[in-house]
Design an enzyme around this catalytic site. Structure first.
Site, PDB file in Angstrom:
ATOM      1  N   TRP A  11       0.818  -1.221   0.000  1.00 17.81           N
ATOM      2  CA  TRP A  11       0.000   0.000   0.000  1.00 17.81           C
ATOM      3  C   TRP A  11       0.851   1.271   0.000  1.00 17.81           C
ATOM      4  O   TRP A  11       0.316   2.364  -0.124  1.00 17.81           O
ATOM      5  CB  TRP A  11      -0.958  -0.008   1.194  1.00 17.81           C
ATOM      6  CG  TRP A  11      -1.994  -1.097   1.133  1.00 17.81           C
ATOM      7  CD1 TRP A  11      -2.178  -2.004   0.114  1.00 17.81           C
ATOM      8  CD2 TRP A  11      -2.991  -1.402   2.119  1.00 17.81           C
ATOM      9  NE1 TRP A  11      -3.228  -2.843   0.412  1.00 17.81           N
ATOM     10  CE2 TRP A  11      -3.741  -2.500   1.635  1.00 17.81           C
ATOM     11  CE3 TRP A  11      -3.307  -0.871   3.372  1.00 17.81           C
ATOM     12  CZ2 TRP A  11      -4.801  -3.058   2.356  1.00 17.81           C
ATOM     13  CZ3 TRP A  11      -4.368  -1.430   4.096  1.00 17.81           C
ATOM     14  CH2 TRP A  11      -5.104  -2.504   3.594  1.00 17.81           C
ATOM     15  N   GLU A 164      10.935  -6.895  -9.619  1.00 23.52           N
ATOM     16  CA  GLU A 164      10.231  -5.645  -9.891  1.00 23.52           C
ATOM     17  C   GLU A 164      11.121  -4.723 -10.709  1.00 23.52           C
ATOM     18  O   GLU A 164      11.920  -3.957 -10.139  1.00 23.52           O
ATOM     19  CB  GLU A 164       9.874  -4.954  -8.575  1.00 23.52           C
ATOM     20  CG  GLU A 164       8.966  -5.772  -7.688  1.00 23.52           C
ATOM     21  CD  GLU A 164       8.144  -4.881  -6.792  1.00 23.52           C
ATOM     22  OE1 GLU A 164       6.920  -4.923  -6.893  1.00 23.52           O
ATOM     23  OE2 GLU A 164       8.729  -4.109  -6.016  1.00 23.52           O
ATOM     24  N   GLY A 170       4.758   1.606 -10.984  1.00 23.95           N
ATOM     25  CA  GLY A 170       3.960   2.821 -10.944  1.00 23.95           C
ATOM     26  C   GLY A 170       3.927   3.586 -12.251  1.00 23.95           C
ATOM     27  O   GLY A 170       3.502   4.743 -12.295  1.00 23.95           O
ATOM     28  N   GLY A 231       1.220  -2.703  -6.307  1.00 23.55           N
ATOM     29  CA  GLY A 231       1.159  -1.374  -5.699  1.00 23.55           C
ATOM     30  C   GLY A 231      -0.192  -0.738  -5.984  1.00 23.55           C
ATOM     31  O   GLY A 231      -1.189  -0.985  -5.301  1.00 23.55           O
ATOM     32  N   GLY A 232      -0.245   0.082  -7.028  1.00 23.18           N
ATOM     33  CA  GLY A 232      -1.452   0.855  -7.336  1.00 23.18           C
ATOM     34  C   GLY A 232      -2.735   0.037  -7.340  1.00 23.18           C
ATOM     35  O   GLY A 232      -3.748   0.441  -6.746  1.00 23.18           O
TER      36      GLY A 232
HETATM   37  P1  PGA Z   1       2.825  -0.808  -8.931  1.00 21.82           P
HETATM   38  O1  PGA Z   1       3.876  -1.035  -7.731  1.00 21.82           O
HETATM   39  O2  PGA Z   1       1.942  -2.023  -8.970  1.00 21.82           O
HETATM   40  O3  PGA Z   1       2.073   0.439  -8.559  1.00 21.82           O
HETATM   41  O4  PGA Z   1       3.621  -0.651 -10.174  1.00 21.82           O
HETATM   42  C1  PGA Z   1       4.465  -2.288  -7.512  1.00 21.82           C
HETATM   43  C2  PGA Z   1       5.401  -2.233  -6.330  1.00 21.82           C
HETATM   44  O5  PGA Z   1       6.092  -1.230  -6.143  1.00 21.82           O
HETATM   45  O6  PGA Z   1       5.469  -3.200  -5.541  1.00 21.82           O
END
Ligand code: PGA
Length: 248
Positions: A11, A164, A170, A231-232
């Site tokens: 989050w 990642e 993001g 994330g998002g």
């Molecule tokens: P995201 O972030 O899904 O917003 O790209 C992933 C993360 O940083 O774990």
């Protein structure tokens, strides 16, 4: 080797106390069997989210930790404090901690050791920047970040790695299925060399970086993609649960 997929929501620095509790409750309500789910709220809401998740299979996580057990470390949080709140897993090496908070590889390694030694599940994040990918350095960067967990890990059960790519986090630009699978397969080979084949077969490797309901199925159907670090799309129960469903 059939690995149960693990979809975790990071989050980051989002939610309020009320929205964090509401999100946790909605995720707990929609959780289905067959996939491991977890959420990592901001530190200050971990306790409230833990209470909201009570009795549900959704794991409580932390986004960060400090490696020392206690002492004069202003602003920091220890593994024991996290365990006191019922935390089950903790991230280390997230790109925002490496590149925005400027954590060194040594500090990331110390955090990873502390998380694992403390009995929590470790989600160790690795991934290259775009200029490193363009320069053909992706696998070397990922290997150097995997080297951070070389010491002190005794078994695969509480070890998760997350690939990642920094350029995908993001940005709305996810790695393609093939790009993800290539690096995931490399990570598993590397873990085989670092430990052994059986160990590597059991470790779950999550993909993270703009994973959304509409691209999750393709990514999650790759042979070495064992879940997602979201994330998002983890900030809305609907999209998080849709990704979880794509992992079944
Ligand atoms: P995201 O972030 O899904 O917003 O790209 C992933 C993360 O940083 O774990």
């Amino acid at each position: 080797m059939k690995r149960v997929k693990f979809v975790a929501g990071n989050w980051k620095m989002n939610t309020t106390r009320a929205s964090a509790v509401a999100l946790a409750k909605a995720i707990a309500k929609g959780a289905v069997a067959g996939v491991t789910l977890g959420v990592a709220p901001p530190f200050v809401y971990i306790d409230a989210v833990g209470q909201a998740l009570a009795g549900s299979p959704v794991l409580l996580g932390a986004q960060d930790v400090y490696p020392q057990p206690n002492g004069a470390f202003t602003g920091e949080i220890s593994v024991e404090m996290l365990k006191d709140l019922g935390v089950a897993f903790c991230l280390t090496g997230h790109s925002e901690r490496r590149h925005i908070l400027l954590e060194s590889s040594d500090l990331v390694a110390a955090k990873a050791r502390a998380v694992y030694a403390g009995g929590l599940t470790l989600i160790h994040c690795v991934g290259e920047k775009i200029e490193q990918r363009d320069a053909g350095q992706t696998l070397a960067v990922v290997q150097a970040q995997l080297d951070e967990i070389r010491g002190g890990i005794e078994g695969p059960k509480r070890l998760v790695t997350a690939y990642e790519p920094v350029w995908a986090i993001g940005t709305g630009r996810n790695a393609t299925d093939a790009q993800a699978q290539e690096v995931h397969a490399f990570i598993r080979e590397s873990i085989t060399r670092m430990w052994n084949r059986d160990f590597a077969d059991r470790v779950r490797i999550q993909y993270g970086g703009s994973m959304k309901p509409d691209n999750a199925r393709g990514l999650l159907s790759q042979g070495d993609v064992d879940g997602g670090l979201i994330g998002g799309a983890s900030l809305k129960a609907d999209s998080f649960l849709a990704i979880a469903a794509a992992a079944l």
